[in-house]
Scaffold this motif. Sequence first.
Motif, PDB file in Angstrom:
ATOM      1  N   GLN A   1       0.819  -1.208   0.000  1.00 42.02           N
ATOM      2  CA  GLN A   1       0.000   0.000   0.000  1.00 42.02           C
ATOM      3  C   GLN A   1       0.850   1.254   0.000  1.00 42.02           C
ATOM      4  OE1 GLN A   1      -3.639   0.185  -0.131  1.00 42.02           O
ATOM      5  NE2 GLN A   1      -2.777   2.133  -0.810  1.00 42.02           N
ATOM      6  N   ARG A   2       1.923   1.248   0.786  1.00 39.31           N
ATOM      7  CA  ARG A   2       2.814   2.418   0.798  1.00 39.31           C
ATOM      8  C   ARG A   2       3.416   2.668  -0.581  1.00 39.31           C
ATOM      9  NH1 ARG A   2       4.401   0.280   5.844  1.00 39.31           N
ATOM     10  NH2 ARG A   2       6.265  -0.671   4.885  1.00 39.31           N
ATOM     11  N   ASN A   3       3.794   1.591  -1.251  1.00 41.37           N
ATOM     12  CA  ASN A   3       4.415   1.761  -2.560  1.00 41.37           C
ATOM     13  C   ASN A   3       3.400   2.252  -3.591  1.00 41.37           C
ATOM     14  OD1 ASN A   3       7.131   1.538  -3.477  1.00 41.37           O
ATOM     15  ND2 ASN A   3       6.468  -0.028  -4.931  1.00 41.37           N
ATOM     16  N   LEU A   4       2.169   1.741  -3.521  1.00 36.42           N
ATOM     17  CA  LEU A   4       1.134   2.227  -4.434  1.00 36.42           C
ATOM     18  C   LEU A   4       0.844   3.709  -4.187  1.00 36.42           C
ATOM     19  CD1 LEU A   4      -1.362  -0.799  -4.365  1.00 36.42           C
ATOM     20  CD2 LEU A   4       0.307  -0.214  -6.152  1.00 36.42           C
ATOM     21  N   ASP A   5       0.828   4.102  -2.928  1.00 38.72           N
ATOM     22  CA  ASP A   5       0.607   5.521  -2.600  1.00 38.72           C
ATOM     23  C   ASP A   5       1.766   6.372  -3.136  1.00 38.72           C
ATOM     24  OD1 ASP A   5      -1.730   4.829  -1.330  1.00 38.72           O
ATOM     25  OD2 ASP A   5      -0.863   4.848   0.690  1.00 38.72           O
ATOM     26  N   ARG A   6       2.972   5.847  -3.006  1.00 39.56           N
ATOM     27  CA  ARG A   6       4.143   6.597  -3.508  1.00 39.56           C
ATOM     28  C   ARG A   6       4.061   6.779  -5.027  1.00 39.56           C
ATOM     29  NH1 ARG A   6       9.386   5.250  -5.419  1.00 39.56           N
ATOM     30  NH2 ARG A   6       8.927   3.022  -5.237  1.00 39.56           N
ATOM     31  N   ILE A   7       3.665   5.730  -5.736  1.00 47.10           N
ATOM     32  CA  ILE A   7       3.549   5.829  -7.192  1.00 47.10           C
ATOM     33  C   ILE A   7       2.468   6.833  -7.568  1.00 47.10           C
ATOM     34  CG2 ILE A   7       2.951   4.559  -9.294  1.00 47.10           C
ATOM     35  CD1 ILE A   7       4.177   2.059  -7.978  1.00 47.10           C
ATOM     36  N   ALA A   8       1.322   6.742  -6.894  1.00 45.04           N
ATOM     37  CA  ALA A   8       0.223   7.662  -7.204  1.00 45.04           C
ATOM     38  C   ALA A   8       0.608   9.109  -6.928  1.00 45.04           C
ATOM     39  CB  ALA A   8      -1.016   7.263  -6.389  1.00 45.04           C
TER      40      ALA A   8
ATOM     41  N   THR B   1       1.377   9.633 -11.556  1.00 42.87           N
ATOM     42  CA  THR B   1       1.241   8.547 -12.522  1.00 42.87           C
ATOM     43  C   THR B   1      -0.175   7.983 -12.470  1.00 42.87           C
ATOM     44  OG1 THR B   1       3.576   7.964 -12.316  1.00 42.87           O
ATOM     45  CG2 THR B   1       2.099   6.270 -13.168  1.00 42.87           C
ATOM     46  N   ARG B   2      -0.793   7.798 -13.635  1.00 43.81           N
ATOM     47  CA  ARG B   2      -2.097   7.133 -13.716  1.00 43.81           C
ATOM     48  C   ARG B   2      -1.886   5.647 -13.406  1.00 43.81           C
ATOM     49  NH1 ARG B   2      -3.491   8.131 -19.562  1.00 43.81           N
ATOM     50  NH2 ARG B   2      -1.218   8.250 -19.694  1.00 43.81           N
ATOM     51  N   LEU B   3      -2.616   5.141 -12.435  1.00 43.55           N
ATOM     52  CA  LEU B   3      -2.297   3.822 -11.885  1.00 43.55           C
ATOM     53  C   LEU B   3      -3.558   3.016 -11.635  1.00 43.55           C
ATOM     54  CD1 LEU B   3      -0.329   1.815 -10.413  1.00 43.55           C
ATOM     55  CD2 LEU B   3      -0.744   3.168  -8.342  1.00 43.55           C
ATOM     56  N   SER B   4      -3.475   1.738 -11.984  1.00 40.00           N
ATOM     57  CA  SER B   4      -4.503   0.766 -11.588  1.00 40.00           C
ATOM     58  C   SER B   4      -3.789  -0.477 -11.064  1.00 40.00           C
ATOM     59  CB  SER B   4      -5.389   0.395 -12.783  1.00 40.00           C
ATOM     60  OG  SER B   4      -6.285  -0.643 -12.431  1.00 40.00           O
ATOM     61  N   TYR B   5      -4.191  -0.946  -9.873  1.00 38.26           N
ATOM     62  CA  TYR B   5      -3.634  -2.183  -9.318  1.00 38.26           C
ATOM     63  C   TYR B   5      -4.743  -3.231  -9.300  1.00 38.26           C
ATOM     64  CZ  TYR B   5      -1.564  -5.622  -6.205  1.00 38.26           C
ATOM     65  OH  TYR B   5      -1.068  -6.793  -5.684  1.00 38.26           O
ATOM     66  N   ARG B   6      -4.448  -4.399  -9.893  1.00 36.49           N
ATOM     67  CA  ARG B   6      -5.410  -5.483  -9.955  1.00 36.49           C
ATOM     68  C   ARG B   6      -4.783  -6.774  -9.447  1.00 36.49           C
ATOM     69  NH1 ARG B   6     -10.658  -4.179 -10.093  1.00 36.49           N
ATOM     70  NH2 ARG B   6     -10.831  -2.131 -11.126  1.00 36.49           N
ATOM     71  N   ARG B   7      -5.568  -7.518  -8.656  1.00 36.71           N
ATOM     72  CA  ARG B   7      -5.075  -8.790  -8.132  1.00 36.71           C
ATOM     73  C   ARG B   7      -5.266  -9.870  -9.184  1.00 36.71           C
ATOM     74  NH1 ARG B   7      -7.102 -10.311  -2.255  1.00 36.71           N
ATOM     75  NH2 ARG B   7      -5.476 -11.885  -2.593  1.00 36.71           N
ATOM     76  N   ALA B   8      -4.189 -10.603  -9.431  1.00 32.77           N
ATOM     77  CA  ALA B   8      -4.268 -11.721 -10.378  1.00 32.77           C
ATOM     78  C   ALA B   8      -3.016 -12.553 -10.242  1.00 32.77           C
ATOM     79  CB  ALA B   8      -4.424 -11.222 -11.814  1.00 32.77           C
ATOM     80  N   ASP B   9      -3.181 -13.859 -10.326  1.00 27.73           N
ATOM     81  CA  ASP B   9      -2.050 -14.789 -10.408  1.00 27.73           C
ATOM     82  C   ASP B   9      -1.788 -15.005 -11.890  1.00 27.73           C
ATOM     83  OD1 ASP B   9      -0.340 -16.977 -10.525  1.00 27.73           O
ATOM     84  OD2 ASP B   9      -1.292 -18.000  -8.836  1.00 27.73           O
ATOM     85  N   VAL B  10      -0.574 -14.681 -12.341  1.00 25.36           N
ATOM     86  CA  VAL B  10      -0.310 -14.742 -13.773  1.00 25.36           C
ATOM     87  C   VAL B  10      -0.378 -16.151 -14.323  1.00 25.36           C
ATOM     88  CG1 VAL B  10       1.076 -12.632 -13.858  1.00 25.36           C
ATOM     89  CG2 VAL B  10       2.190 -14.834 -13.373  1.00 25.36           C
TER      90      VAL B  10
END
Length: 843
Positions: free
Chosen positions: A162-169, A173-182
């Motif tokens: 969460q901290r890293n996503l907040d830092r990127i935002a 930067t336009r950002l979307s985080y999605r949960r998925a197992d590749v």
Amino acid sequence: MLVDLGPAPGPDTAALLLDACQAVLAARAEGQAPRLVALQPEGIAGGFLRSFFIETPGCDILLLNLPATDPDPETLLAEIRAAGPGFQEVTLAPDGTRTKPVWQRAAPDSADRPVPGPGDAVLVSGGGKGIGAECGLALARETGCALLLLGRSAPDEDAELQRNLDRIAATGTRLSYRRADVTDAAAVARALRQGEADLAVPVTGVIHGAGHNHPRTVANLEPALIAQTLAPKVTGLRNILAALDPGRLKLLAGFGSIIARIGLHGEADYALANEWLSREIEAFGAAHPRCRALSVEWSVWSGTGMGQKLGRLDALMAQGIQPISVDEGIAAFLRLATGDGPAGATVVSGRFGAPATVDLGQPEPPALRYVETIPVWYPGTEIVTECRIAPGTDPYLEDHVLNGQRLFPAVMALEAMTGALRTLAGDLPGAPRFGKVQFRQGLVVPGDGAMTVRVAAQRRGDGRFDLAIRCSATGFQVNHVEALCDIAEHATPETDLLPADPATTLPGLDPARALYGNVLFQKGLFARVAGYGLLEARRCAASLSPAHDARWFAADLPQARLLGDAGARDAALHAIQACIPHETVIPMSVESIETAPLDPAQAHRIAAVEREDLGNRLVYDMAIFDAQGRAVEVWRGLTLRVMGPPEDLRLDAPPLVAPFVERRIAAELHDAGLTVALAPSTGRAGPGPDRRPDGKPDRDDSGAYLSNAHGAGWRLSVRARWPVGVDLQEQPDHDRNGWTRLVGEEGMRLADALTDLTGIDAGRAATHVWAAREAMKKAGMPAGAPLSVDPASTAQWLRLRSGDWVVYASAFAPDGAARPLCLAVVVGVAEDAVGAPARLAGE
């Protein structure tokens, strides 16, 4: 033991590899030592087998890469019979050509491919933290693209994520985080659709950083464990590509590992996964040439990445593997992703030791004095050379001794760096051009007479080279010399400096007597200054003699010198010393050097001019010319450090006296604009100043004052912005009564004070008083003006005061003179050029 991995990589490939290696282990346990021979059509097994080789000392492995057509059995048997010990990899082409993989420095990709921009999104697998996320963020900030991050973790359950996503935002930067197992194709497709809807732009780029690494030796591996390692790298990539429109992809970057190339203990399955990943990306790139397809095979990163997660960074560094910093890794990725680098599979690494599993393509090193051993050598990229120097092997050291210390000459430092550069880069198309040269600390050969010199050269991304020299005397912890260098076709360097006419030599200056062993500490091989055509305090032009017929290195050592005549180059530098005869100066730094291989058979010439006087540092431009007067080497911004006066200095040669006097006065009277000349007197009065009735000289057309004096065949001339007067007197043979009649009782008391203070004899002291009085008259001072002695006076340099006037006095004994000549220069410092009170420096 032979294993055929089949016509193409598939589900059984890993099992075949594992069975073969574990069978070798079983045979070795029974006392056998079989050679493992693996046949493969495509390169995916190399990393696995290299890791197994590292884990199994004494095991011989031959990996044969075969053409698609069936090879001749006799050819295969011949390769197997010819295989030597250790690990070997051979590729057989359809035409029978036989090659071995050799590492090369990657060349930039010339293809023009689009780069994701503000209208694009880049999918980053591997979560919202780690090297994938960092590189994605850097790309977004560089190009304006949006980011779709795929990861298995939930931000509300992972505080670091969460901290890293907040830092990127927070960067905008336009950002979307999605949960998925590749490894779940449906989950990947669903996350892609949701992410594109969030960002309102299509995904046209992929950074595939997902991976799984659980180190185990081959002996402890199972097919299921290998499948777990392969899944995120290979299956994950396939799932991502299946969910996208491959035709609109602009960037596909897979994050692999150098382990796929060199192997690593306990990492056979991880090496297999990364090598397989590279082959998949290369195949995609071949099928979609408009897409920049990259497989970046990273070394370990410091601060993030798989090596940091596994806690193996210290162990890897102990093996000689140098981690990549986050900033270095990001910069390298941006160059690759935006087109300023090669496409395809590329290793990005710090040092990684000298593994026995790869051929780095090191050629036979050239025979050069300073390239004795090569502890580090990555051809085209980095080299470290070492050489042990001592007076017995390097006799020039005995000719370069300052204050009892053998100094490794700056010109030999340039030669050593050029040798390392030649070994690293191969045949040089031209002479090196050095820039930002720093001589940070002298290389002093210790009293036991031996020292190891270590030279490092590393190629930059722009094609230039960083160079540095360290030595054993400081434990290889100090960069004694640093430089930046590039190589260009040889061309005549441009310079405004002009050489002196070799037929014109200043009289009164014999370098062998007046310079060497006096002003200059160099001797022997370096004693090459033959004479001066011009010598002033701020500029000079000199002639150099051809090289001595003597060896620079011991007879059993390589004699080649890539930069040619080091003695001429050193003489060109120390010829400037005559402009500052009373202070020893040594090179401190150089802005740029356009070098040339100086011909030792030629009588070179030099010219130098001072650009700036910074007190304890002097900045010069210098050029070396050939015998025909053509510039062959140019030094710009040569900064000389003032070290202090030479021991037992004699300043008797008149051409040295003038710069000495000018500099001593200028050190105090910065704004006087004073110049001093001392030349043979022609017997003609020559141009002189106009004088007022009181004797004080008027200014000339340029606004300067000029005063001249003649004595014993020499003419002293001083020009300044402030009023001046000069005198030059040969010391007469008077007794005290004679001196009293000449300078008076008050003058003799002043002479006695000079003798008591400085130790000069009475006749010399009285002559100084006489010359001072005469100079004061020429300056228009009153006849009875009082004089006082400055307590800082020395036998070589006297300083007296008379109100707002300063008198400077010195003496010299030119060759052929029966008695010393005493000079005096008086300067009026009451007003500067605009009439404001002037002050002496330090007052």
